[in-house]
Design an enzyme around this catalytic site. Sequence first.
Site, PDB file in Angstrom:
ATOM      1  N   ASP A 137       0.832  -1.208   0.000  1.00  0.00           N
ATOM      2  CA  ASP A 137       0.000   0.000   0.000  1.00  0.00           C
ATOM      3  C   ASP A 137       0.876   1.272   0.000  1.00  0.00           C
ATOM      4  OD1 ASP A 137      -2.296   1.487   0.136  1.00  0.00           O
ATOM      5  OD2 ASP A 137      -3.108   0.469   1.890  1.00  0.00           O
ATOM      6  N   ASP A 152      -6.188  -6.501  -2.301  1.00  0.00           N
ATOM      7  CA  ASP A 152      -6.735  -6.432  -0.945  1.00  0.00           C
ATOM      8  C   ASP A 152      -8.258  -6.196  -1.014  1.00  0.00           C
ATOM      9  OD1 ASP A 152      -6.712  -6.326   1.797  1.00  0.00           O
ATOM     10  OD2 ASP A 152      -5.023  -4.952   1.915  1.00  0.00           O
ATOM     11  N   ASP A 196      -3.406 -10.106   9.366  1.00  0.00           N
ATOM     12  CA  ASP A 196      -2.041  -9.627   9.082  1.00  0.00           C
ATOM     13  C   ASP A 196      -1.026 -10.125  10.105  1.00  0.00           C
ATOM     14  OD1 ASP A 196      -3.468  -8.252   7.246  1.00  0.00           O
ATOM     15  OD2 ASP A 196      -2.796  -6.262   7.872  1.00  0.00           O
TER      16      ASP A 196
HETATM   17  C1  GLA Z   1      -4.189  -5.042   4.788  1.00  0.00           C
HETATM   18  C2  GLA Z   1      -3.418  -6.251   4.317  1.00  0.00           C
HETATM   19  C3  GLA Z   1      -1.927  -6.055   4.607  1.00  0.00           C
HETATM   20  C4  GLA Z   1      -1.427  -4.801   3.952  1.00  0.00           C
HETATM   21  C5  GLA Z   1      -2.262  -3.622   4.412  1.00  0.00           C
HETATM   22  C6  GLA Z   1      -1.914  -2.359   3.650  1.00  0.00           C
HETATM   23  O1  GLA Z   1      -4.217  -4.927   6.164  1.00  0.00           O
HETATM   24  O2  GLA Z   1      -3.901  -7.408   4.912  1.00  0.00           O
HETATM   25  O3  GLA Z   1      -1.188  -7.176   4.156  1.00  0.00           O
HETATM   26  O4  GLA Z   1      -1.470  -4.953   2.570  1.00  0.00           O
HETATM   27  O5  GLA Z   1      -3.651  -3.862   4.218  1.00  0.00           O
HETATM   28  O6  GLA Z   1      -2.705  -1.300   3.973  1.00  0.00           O
END
Ligand code: GLA
Length: 469
Positions: free
Chosen positions: A83, A161, A220
Amino acid sequence: MSRWPFLITLSVSFHVAIVSALDNGLGQTPPMGWLAWERFRCNVDCDNDPKNCVSENLFKEMADHLVSDGFLDAGYNYVNIDDCWMEEERDPDTGRLVPDRKRFPNGIKSLASYMHERGLKLGIYEDYGNMTCQNYPGLYGHEETDIQTFADWGVDSLKLDKCHRPKSPAIVNEGFKNVSRLLNATGRHILYTCEWPAKVTQSNYQMIAKYCNTWRVHSDIQDSWDSVIATIDYTAANQDVFSSVSAPGSFNDLDMLVIGDFSLSPDQSKTQMAMWCILASPLLMSNDLRGISDWAKDILLNKEVIEVNQDSLGAMGKKIIKQVETNTEVWSKPLVNDSQAVAVFSRSTSVPQTVHLTLHQLGLNSSTFYYIRDLFEHKTLGRYSKDDIISVTVNPGGVVMLRASLTSPDYLYLSHFLYVSNQPAILSLCLLFIIVFCLHKIYLEQRYTRLYTRVILQGIPPVWSQKET
Ligand code: GLA
């Protein structure tokens, strides 16, 4: 998908399960590389933190380390942007996404070329919603433009995502499928890595595996042992479903490797590496390659362990034994040629635990012998029949990783070592030895031919102590 009919033919001969996977020919083994998110997050402050902000310089520096420190040779070939790479607004004229002008002054196309010139691939991030998780422009409603833009830029992988997604699950499902079709329609080989099922308990993994090369199964990962353990536990709880869809071209993604960051000990790092390999997860490091310790590098570059992850069967391993008294678990993964990888993992928080196992308990029942190799110690432990006992001692939070093969590892690992060790000096010495050996043989043959001529044909007695002239 009809663009690569030859791949369909090829895939049938490899593995039946591949037919149900996204047939772009990519990700035949779990993808390996580096991904920015866990370590560098959304740091956009290049004025105050130029070394760590999300910028083209960061990706170039990581790429340079992948090449110079042996990671690329070990298989880590994707460099993935996450991101926060873009401007907050699309280009008003073209509707295209725009990379942040200050942090990516040369644009993504030039960054992709930088990677390609070094034998690497470039991955990018978008979100099937109005905005990304960090509130940058999302792909929803711009699918065709964005996918074509990525292809035009020479991107090799897309992580999609799903923050700020449409409320209806049916729309989200159709959206992820549509992106898969659009990626194939570009004619560029772009690996498709989906967050489609993440954080959803009742996902249809059979369906997801048809459209994505990899998909995130859990929340995450963080730089913490608890987070690693939570990911392992979640995978264990769903192992039958997850393993049923793991195959060449389609893999469960346990999220990034945090080895080389701040929190895992050497033993815990070995455990993350071993488990991600046993579970056939992508191996995407998120660390600062400019300063990781030698021990972390050794773990990440362990070729015998990586070989388990990259096994061409593409099977995901499972937890098969839980020993309450020692607080240990045994996980196993089928490999090609009736081999098997085994991880004995200790959750103990007290002292090293010794675990005794027979091959029979691991489901290895051949009437011949198995050769057992310790993949972190790089040692062959010996030849075992199915009822012999193997004893291993595992540190708290640590792992012992074994490989059981029907073929002798002495030959296997000598050839493996020469082939993949990337040690030009050793290879050169071996070649030199072979040349000297051949020359010596030729010399001896000539010498004995001359002797034969003199002794047998001309009747001159041999003089062994002297050189014949
Ligand atoms: C989500 C995804 C992460 C990352 C963040 C970026 O939480 O699961 O792996 O890509 O967004 O904002």
